[in-house]
Design an enzyme around this catalytic site. Structure first.
Site, PDB file in Angstrom:
ATOM      1  N   GLU A 148       0.645  -3.217  12.376  1.00  0.00           N
ATOM      2  CA  GLU A 148       0.806  -4.666  12.347  1.00  0.00           C
ATOM      3  C   GLU A 148       1.111  -5.267  13.711  1.00  0.00           C
ATOM      4  OE1 GLU A 148       3.727  -5.254   9.326  1.00  0.00           O
ATOM      5  OE2 GLU A 148       2.296  -4.924   7.691  1.00  0.00           O
TER       6      GLU A 148
ATOM      7  N   LYS B 194       3.100  -0.393  16.012  1.00  0.00           N
ATOM      8  CA  LYS B 194       4.201  -0.291  15.060  1.00  0.00           C
ATOM      9  C   LYS B 194       4.123   1.036  14.335  1.00  0.00           C
ATOM     10  CE  LYS B 194       6.351  -2.828  11.233  1.00  0.00           C
ATOM     11  NZ  LYS B 194       6.158  -3.895  10.222  1.00  0.00           N
ATOM     12  N   GLN B 195       2.921   1.421  13.982  1.00  0.00           N
ATOM     13  CA  GLN B 195       2.639   2.741  13.441  1.00  0.00           C
ATOM     14  C   GLN B 195       1.206   3.082  13.820  1.00  0.00           C
ATOM     15  OE1 GLN B 195       3.216   1.131   9.346  1.00  0.00           O
ATOM     16  NE2 GLN B 195       1.490   2.420   8.851  1.00  0.00           N
TER      17      GLN B 195
ATOM     18  N   TRP C 232       0.820  -1.209   0.000  1.00  0.00           N
ATOM     19  CA  TRP C 232       0.000   0.000   0.000  1.00  0.00           C
ATOM     20  C   TRP C 232       0.852   1.257   0.000  1.00  0.00           C
ATOM     21  CZ3 TRP C 232      -1.566   2.977   4.761  1.00  0.00           C
ATOM     22  CH2 TRP C 232      -0.650   2.810   5.804  1.00  0.00           C
ATOM     23  N   ASP C 233       2.137   1.099   0.298  1.00  0.00           N
ATOM     24  CA  ASP C 233       3.065   2.231   0.306  1.00  0.00           C
ATOM     25  C   ASP C 233       2.917   3.072  -0.961  1.00  0.00           C
ATOM     26  OD1 ASP C 233       3.903   0.114   1.909  1.00  0.00           O
ATOM     27  OD2 ASP C 233       6.004   0.678   1.827  1.00  0.00           O
TER      28      ASP C 233
END
Length: 1006
Positions: free
Chosen positions: A737, A847-848, A610-611
């Site tokens: 994640e 994680k984010q 998806w980046d």
């Protein structure tokens, strides 16, 4: 730190495992404050480290007293605490220590238990070696006694007649009890005397823990390495630990130049990544510290091998065919000999990437045995104006005498060395994968001497490589050449290399793992194409090619430069240009999509995520819409494979793969792979943003509407209405994640809502405005009007998790019920490499940050108060283990007034690769982090918001450290510059018709 080759770890106790140092310091101070005569030099904390730390107790007493010119009878260990002997004073100190231990207790250092668990899990044998006779009591009080097979303490020392530290005897005895040699053991010490003992005993590794003794003092005493915290023992590389610091570069090694990135000194694997050149179709890594074998030299877009994914416990619908980027033969590898002797160790190294020429130049300066000098320059260029061409130029200068240099330029197709890693970010060598040269009659003798054809073992993708050389302007054959150079003269070798492969049709593989291509004419035509291109370009003057490269980049910088006036001698501007250059060259020629690492390395196996849509496409959408459309076209071509994937999961519409190269799902671990259904909404968001910003109605009518409809259908089949009347989406994983398979993930729900609204609005627009087309669209998509009404109903009913107690949006329905991660105790980073997923998943740790990302992408859907509350709540929970995290945190921090954090996270993004912040730049640049820098500048400090292209506004937040910021945007046919200073915001139209933009809450015509 690499400790796998050692069998055991021998720990000192005080100051290493437990902070008994405080108690010992207090006990020693109480002793000497009472017994030192008046007029003598008072006892200080430094005396502790110099005279008593780590030594047997009585030796410490004697050493301190002698430093004051005092000599006492040694006495006997049976002396009472009131005896005026060395032993008596030592026993008095021990009594004081025991009293303090009983009164105050003791806990281990926060990371001690975590480290001991990791070492035990990895099969390390553990022992404690201490001079203290209280060791057993301290271990029991601290609750860590059960971790150790052997304890050698002050009692053992006396019983066995061992010499104390700095003699190595106690450590050697512990190793002997474990049945091991000294060289098999690691010694971990905080005391200078203990470090000296480890060094004297020639133990395998001596680790100094700097608890106050001083890093340099520990090194001088014999430590092989020094750490600040025990957790660094188990980390392979402490790169992530630097995330808490303010990153920077050494100006001597990396001089500041806004139009070039230069490294002075010996290169390494990170250098090979950071100095790579690409045109989006071919990627050539820079000079590193290893061979340029397959996977370490050159990559080709979409070129990959396949393999069967083996699941220890398989299940229906699991990903079946893995995809692995396959390095192609490297044609930019050269070695040199002078008078038969290989040139191996240059006196000077310099590597420089020029952002205006697009050329990476590596310079070696040698001094030969007779004192004469020799300079070799190697230039690499991946031609931005032609997808298939690379040019390498070698120049040899001999200033002192006539010289003959033999250049060997054999194409490097060596197989790489096998590497085994548990790091999912790295690519691994898979048995059976690779390439072989094609030697069948279909190709030869047509291939001849200047062309070769290679084919992947399993995917059967083929590539033709054609090469030609000129020596001092004249064509030459072969792969080894003799350069005769006169004194003060030079010689030049130029190599033209052309790579040709058929583009991929990203619709997966056939049953036997073959990848579908857009053309199936075989390989002969690839060879013919190579020859035609070589004929064209090798006949041109090299300078003409360099001029075309420069012209391409001149146009880029004219349209897309970002200017930053920061008070740092130009370092920020330099690195902003480095990031923009990476985005430019990685998307210059888009043939098979854009991977997470571009073509700079094999990390993430070369996959696309998806980046691309969320971090890279905004840059293209607002700067070069044609290239943005090319990226989205590749996603459109994936729709047949996406429909099959959705069907495999009992869903309607299409489900795009989480990670892929050929359109097929390649993620073997579905909790953080397929379960990230938000990939559909991310692609839909990018489509909507592109159409709205560029006004490309043709794309919407022919391809965009198909993507929007099929992704909307996915959400309608995945979610459901519940008794509360709301639309819920269950068992998904958001971008974070570290939190998986949850219900009602906020990011997923809100982006799904955007997806449904975008599909509805696009369909309604076409129904009303393209009556001539709507019928064919309905037929193509098997569509009825009432389906669109269901989309708008579900969007309006979408459940948005919110926690009233905390006054913030909940990341998901279960998130607030979880305990917070013990950030002070479990500190190894990144978490995914050091803690079992089940440990991570049951905690509040990110994680984010999903929620903060939603605040940015869907900005107009949240109030300023909500943004501030959500940011403040989730930011402390975020590890930043993902390179995608810092950019969104910086953007929202700037908006909500957390200025220091905004700058901190911006610098983390800016230095991600050049400083190897996540310890994996060697595997390729983080192209999304480059896009994140663009977003942090334009959308964070520059204040651009568009909520997926629906509400364009600009409200800058210029950092106090900067004097100005300027950037350009292309909206429709209009290109304009935004300039931000303390004095306000200026807009300048550069091309196209006038438009109206909302600036700081007010409409402004530009």
């Amino acid at each position: 730190m690499e400790i796998s080759r050692f069998a055991c770890v021998l720990f000192d106790l005080d100051g290493v495992l437990v902070p008994t140092t405080k108690l010992h310091k207090a006990a020693w101070k109480q002793l000497f404050d009472k017994v030192l005569p008046k007029g003598s030099e008072p006892y200080t904390e430094q005396d502790y480290y110099t005279y008593v730390d780590g030594k047997p107790r009585y030796d410490g007493v004697d050493a301190l007293l002698r430093s004051r010119g005092i000599e006492l009878d040694w006495g006997s260990p049976t002396d009472g605490p009131d005896a005026k002997t060395v032993c008596g004073y030592g026993n008095r100190k021990n009594s004081t220590f025991e009293r303090l231990l009983n009164e105050k207790g003791i806990n281990p250092y926060p990371d001690t238990v975590d480290v001991l668990r990791h070492l035990t899990t990895n099969g390390k044998r553990l022992a404690v070696v201490s001079s203290s006779k209280n060791t057993a009591a301290v271990l029991e009080a601290a609750g860590i006694a059960g971790f150790f097979e052997t304890v050698v303490d002050g009692n053992t020392k006396s019983e066995q007649g061992l010499k104390g530290k700095p003699a190595p005897d106690t450590y050697a005895y512990a190793a002997k009890l474990l049945g091991l040699r000294n060289q098999d053991a690691i010694v971990v010490e905080d005391a200078l005397s203990g470090v000296e003992a480890g060094h004297a005993g020639r133990f395998g590794l001596v680790v100094g823990v700097d608890r106050g003794a001083g890093r340099q003092n520990l090194l001088d005493s014999g430590a092989d390495t020094v750490i600040d915290n025990l957790i660094e023992l188990i980390e392979d590389d402490g790169g992530e630990r630097r995330l808490g610091e303010n990153p920077d570069l050494d100006p001597d090694r990396y001089p500041i130049d806004e139009w070039a990135f230069t490294e002075v000194g010996r290169p390494n694997t990170v250098s090979a990544t950071n100095f790579s050149v690409t045109n989006g179709n071919i990627g050539v890594r820079g000079q590193g510290d290893g061979t340029r074998c397959l996977g370490s030299g050159t990559f080709l877009s979409g070129f990959h091998d396949t393999f069967d994914i083996t699941h220890p416990e398989g299940g229906y619908g699991y990903a079946k065919v893995g995809q692995l980027i396959q390095g192609v033969p490297d044609a930019s590898d050269f070695t040199f000999k002078v008078e038969g002797i290989p040139l191996r160790h240059p006196q000077e190294n310099r590597q420089s990437l020029d952002f205006r020429s697009g050329i990476c130049t590596t310079t070696y300066r040698y001094q030969l045995d007779d004192g004469t000098r020799l300079t070799i320059s190697l230039e690499r260029m991946a031609c931005l104006f032609d997808r298939s061409l690379t040019v390498t130029m070698v120049q040899v200068d001999s200033p002192d005498r006539d010289m003959t240099v033999v250049v060997d330029g054999a194409v490097n197709a060596d197989m790489p060395h096998r590497s085994v890693t548990d790091d999912p970010r790295k690519s691994q060598i898979i048995d059976g994968c690779g390439i072989h040269e094609v030697l069948d009659n279909e190709v030869y003798p047509a291939a001849g001497g200047d062309c070769r054809v290679y084919r992947c073992n399993n995917s059967r993708l083929s590539v033709a490589l054609g090469i030609r050389q000129t020596k001092n302007g004249q064509p030459v054959d072969g792969q080894s050449w003799r350069l005769d150079i006169k004194r003060g003269g030079s010689a030049r070798l130029v190599r033209y290399a052309v790579y040709q492969s058929h583009p991929i049709l990203p619709q997966g593989t056939t049953g036997n793992g073959l990848v579908v291509q857009t053309q199936r004419e075989g390989t002969r035509n690839l060879v013919e194409d190579c020859r035609d291109i070589l004929d064209e370009f090798s006949a041109q003057d090299l300078q003409d090619l360099k001029d075309r490269q420069r012209e391409w980049l001149d146009r880029f910088w004219e349209r897309e430069d970002i200017r930053v006036e920061a008070k740092d001698q130009g370092r920020t501007q330099q690195l902003v240009h480095w990031e923009l250059f990476q985005l430019a060259q990685s998307t210059a020629q888009i043939t098979n999509g854009v991977g997470a690492k571009g073509l700079s390395g094999s990390g993430y196996s070369g996959h696309y995520f998806w980046d691309t849509e969320i971090y890279i496409l905004p840059f293209l959408t607002y700067s070069d819409p044609k290239r943005a459309r090319s990226v989205l076209h590749y996603r459109y071509l994936m729709l047949p494979a996406a429909r099959r994937r959705a069907a495999a999961l009992n869903l309607g519409g299409g489900l795009f793969p989480w990670r892929t190269m050929n359109g097929e799902e390649a993620s073997a671990y579905f909790p953080t792979g397929t379960a990230q259904y938000h990939i559909d909404a991310d692609v839909a968001y990018a489509v909507a943003q592109y159409v709205q910003v560029s006004n490309d109605q043709d794309f919407l009518e022919t391809e965009g509407i198909d993507i929007l409809v099929e992704t909307a259908r996915l959400w309608m089949s995945l979610g459901r209405y519940k008794a509360d009347g709301r639309f819920h989406i269950h068992c998904v994983t958001g971008p974070d994640e570290y939190t998986v398979l949850v219900d009602d993930n906020l990011y997923t729900n809100e982006m799904a809502r955007f997806n449904l609204l975008a599909a509805y609005r696009a369909y309604e627009y076409l129904r009303k405005n393209r009556v001539d087309l709507i019928g064919s669209i309905r037929t193509r998509l098997h569509f009825e009007d009432d389906e669109a009404q269901e989309w708008i109903r579900a969007a309006e009913a979408m459940f948005v998790p919110y926690d009233n107690n905390e006054g913030v949006h909940a990341q998901d329905a279960q998130f607030m019920e979880r305990p917070i991660w013990h950030f002070d105790r479990f500190t190894a980073r990144p978490l995914l490499l050091y803690y079992h997923p089940l440990v991570i998943y049951r905690h509040k740790v990110l994680k984010q940050t999903d929620v903060v990302m939603a605040l940015y992408l869907l900005s107009s859907w949240f109030t300023p108060e909500q943004k501030l509350a959500d940011f403040d709540y989730y930011d402390p929970l975020t590890t930043g283990d993902s390179t995608l995290s810092a950019a969104s945190q910086s953007i929202v921090a700037a908006e909500v007034g957390r200025d220091d954090l905004a700058m901190k996270y911006f610098r983390q993004s800016l230095f991600t690769d050049v400083s190897d912040m996540h310890a994996n730049t060697a595997d390729g640049i983080h192209l999304a982090a480059c896009g994140g820098v663009w977003s942090a500048l334009v959308c964070g400090f520059g204040g651009l918001r568009d909520t997926g292209g629906t509400r364009l506004s600009i409200d800058p937040h210029l950092p106090k450290e900067w004097d100005s910021l300027s950037y350009q945007l292309t909206v429709g046919e209009t290109r304009f510059r935004v300039s931000v200073t303390d004095g306000g915001v200026d807009l300048e139209r550069l091309a196209g018709p006038t438009i109206t933009v909302k600036v700081q809450g007010h409409p402004r015509t530009v």
